[in-house]
Design a protein around this motif. Structure first.
Motif, PDB file in Angstrom:
ATOM      1  N   ALA A   1       1.032 -20.024   8.304  1.00 29.41           N
ATOM      2  CA  ALA A   1       0.115 -21.078   7.858  1.00 29.41           C
ATOM      3  C   ALA A   1       0.890 -22.253   7.280  1.00 29.41           C
ATOM      4  N   LEU A   2       1.910 -21.964   6.488  1.00 29.61           N
ATOM      5  CA  LEU A   2       2.731 -23.018   5.892  1.00 29.61           C
ATOM      6  C   LEU A   2       3.432 -23.835   6.979  1.00 29.61           C
ATOM      7  N   GLU A   3       4.028 -23.152   7.942  1.00 30.22           N
ATOM      8  CA  GLU A   3       4.715 -23.846   9.037  1.00 30.22           C
ATOM      9  C   GLU A   3       3.726 -24.624   9.898  1.00 30.22           C
ATOM     10  N   GLY A   4       2.555 -24.043  10.165  1.00 27.79           N
ATOM     11  CA  GLY A   4       1.533 -24.726  10.956  1.00 27.79           C
ATOM     12  C   GLY A   4       1.027 -25.985  10.272  1.00 27.79           C
ATOM     13  N   ALA A   5       0.832 -25.909   8.957  1.00 21.86           N
ATOM     14  CA  ALA A   5       0.368 -27.070   8.210  1.00 21.86           C
ATOM     15  C   ALA A   5       1.417 -28.178   8.225  1.00 21.86           C
ATOM     16  N   ARG A   6       2.694 -27.785   8.103  1.00 25.95           N
ATOM     17  CA  ARG A   6       3.773 -28.790   8.157  1.00 25.95           C
ATOM     18  C   ARG A   6       3.832 -29.457   9.529  1.00 25.95           C
ATOM     19  N   ARG A   7       3.736 -28.643  10.582  1.00 30.41           N
ATOM     20  CA  ARG A   7       3.763 -29.202  11.941  1.00 30.41           C
ATOM     21  C   ARG A   7       2.599 -30.153  12.182  1.00 30.41           C
TER      22      ARG A   7
ATOM     23  N   PRO B   1      -2.486 -30.874   4.656  1.00 29.79           N
ATOM     24  CA  PRO B   1      -2.303 -29.984   3.508  1.00 29.79           C
ATOM     25  C   PRO B   1      -2.542 -28.526   3.893  1.00 29.79           C
ATOM     26  N   LEU B   2      -1.833 -27.638   3.231  1.00 33.66           N
ATOM     27  CA  LEU B   2      -1.968 -26.209   3.502  1.00 33.66           C
ATOM     28  C   LEU B   2      -3.414 -25.752   3.314  1.00 33.66           C
ATOM     29  N   SER B   3      -4.092 -26.282   2.309  1.00 36.02           N
ATOM     30  CA  SER B   3      -5.481 -25.868   2.058  1.00 36.02           C
ATOM     31  C   SER B   3      -6.377 -26.207   3.250  1.00 36.02           C
ATOM     32  N   ASP B   4      -6.201 -27.403   3.825  1.00 37.62           N
ATOM     33  CA  ASP B   4      -7.008 -27.789   4.995  1.00 37.62           C
ATOM     34  C   ASP B   4      -6.682 -26.917   6.197  1.00 37.62           C
ATOM     35  N   TYR B   5      -5.401 -26.649   6.398  1.00 41.60           N
ATOM     36  CA  TYR B   5      -4.988 -25.827   7.536  1.00 41.60           C
ATOM     37  C   TYR B   5      -5.554 -24.415   7.406  1.00 41.60           C
ATOM     38  N   ALA B   6      -5.460 -23.838   6.203  1.00 43.65           N
ATOM     39  CA  ALA B   6      -5.953 -22.474   5.986  1.00 43.65           C
ATOM     40  C   ALA B   6      -7.459 -22.405   6.205  1.00 43.65           C
TER      41      ALA B   6
ATOM     42  N   LEU C   1      -7.578 -18.851   0.924  1.00 43.91           N
ATOM     43  CA  LEU C   1      -6.506 -19.683   0.388  1.00 43.91           C
ATOM     44  C   LEU C   1      -5.675 -18.988  -0.689  1.00 43.91           C
ATOM     45  N   ARG C   2      -6.314 -18.275  -1.616  1.00 42.28           N
ATOM     46  CA  ARG C   2      -5.591 -17.666  -2.739  1.00 42.28           C
ATOM     47  C   ARG C   2      -4.512 -16.694  -2.259  1.00 42.28           C
ATOM     48  N   PRO C   3      -4.810 -15.757  -1.346  1.00 37.75           N
ATOM     49  CA  PRO C   3      -3.741 -14.853  -0.885  1.00 37.75           C
ATOM     50  C   PRO C   3      -2.587 -15.590  -0.195  1.00 37.75           C
ATOM     51  N   VAL C   4      -2.898 -16.677   0.504  1.00 40.70           N
ATOM     52  CA  VAL C   4      -1.842 -17.459   1.161  1.00 40.70           C
ATOM     53  C   VAL C   4      -0.936 -18.076   0.100  1.00 40.70           C
ATOM     54  N   TYR C   5      -1.525 -18.718  -0.897  1.00 39.25           N
ATOM     55  CA  TYR C   5      -0.733 -19.323  -1.972  1.00 39.25           C
ATOM     56  C   TYR C   5       0.062 -18.263  -2.738  1.00 39.25           C
TER      57      TYR C   5
END
Length: 123
Positions: free
Chosen positions: A15-21, A25-30, A37-41
């Motif tokens: 998710a982090l790499e996908g959001a960067r690509r 923001p990571l929240s929007d991507y997730a 979102l909480r488990p990802v963070y």
């Protein structure tokens, strides 16, 4: 490194790499991928603590408004500190509407004389 990751950590890394690509923001991507979102963070934070991910360049927000303070003895004599002090440290307000502002803490005997009938200054 992906061999040593748990499933949650692997999902968070993807998710982090996908959001960067995607440049979002990571929240929007997730949210777009249907991830909680909480488990990802939490997984990303754990990986950063372990050193598996670099830290962020964003400053951390303080969890508390309190700041640690260390009190040490002052090498300056008390008289000089009192003379350098400016402003009010004590204000007495009476019900009839008068107020007395003091630049230093008044002696208890003076308070007793100004406020007759009171047992102590805190009353």
């Amino acid at each position: 490194m992906t061999e040593t990751l748990t499933e949650k950590q692997r999902v968070a890394m993807e998710a982090l790499e996908g959001a960067r690509r995607a440049g979002v923001p990571l929240s929007d991507y997730a949210k777009a991928k249907g991830l909680e979102l909480r488990p990802v963070y939490d997984a990303i934070a754990a990986l950063r603590r372990r050193g598996a991910l670099p830290g962020t360049d964003r400053p951390r927000k303080r969890k508390s408004k309190f700041v640690a303070v260390r009190v040490t003895s002052s090498p300056t004599p008390i008289a000089e500190v009192a003379a350098a002090r400016s402003g009010m440290v004590c204000r007495l307000v009476c019900a009839p509407g008068w107020a007395i502002e003091c630049g230093e803490w008044p002696p208890p005997s003076w308070l007793s004389a100004v406020l007759p009938g009171r047992r102590d200054a805190a009353a």
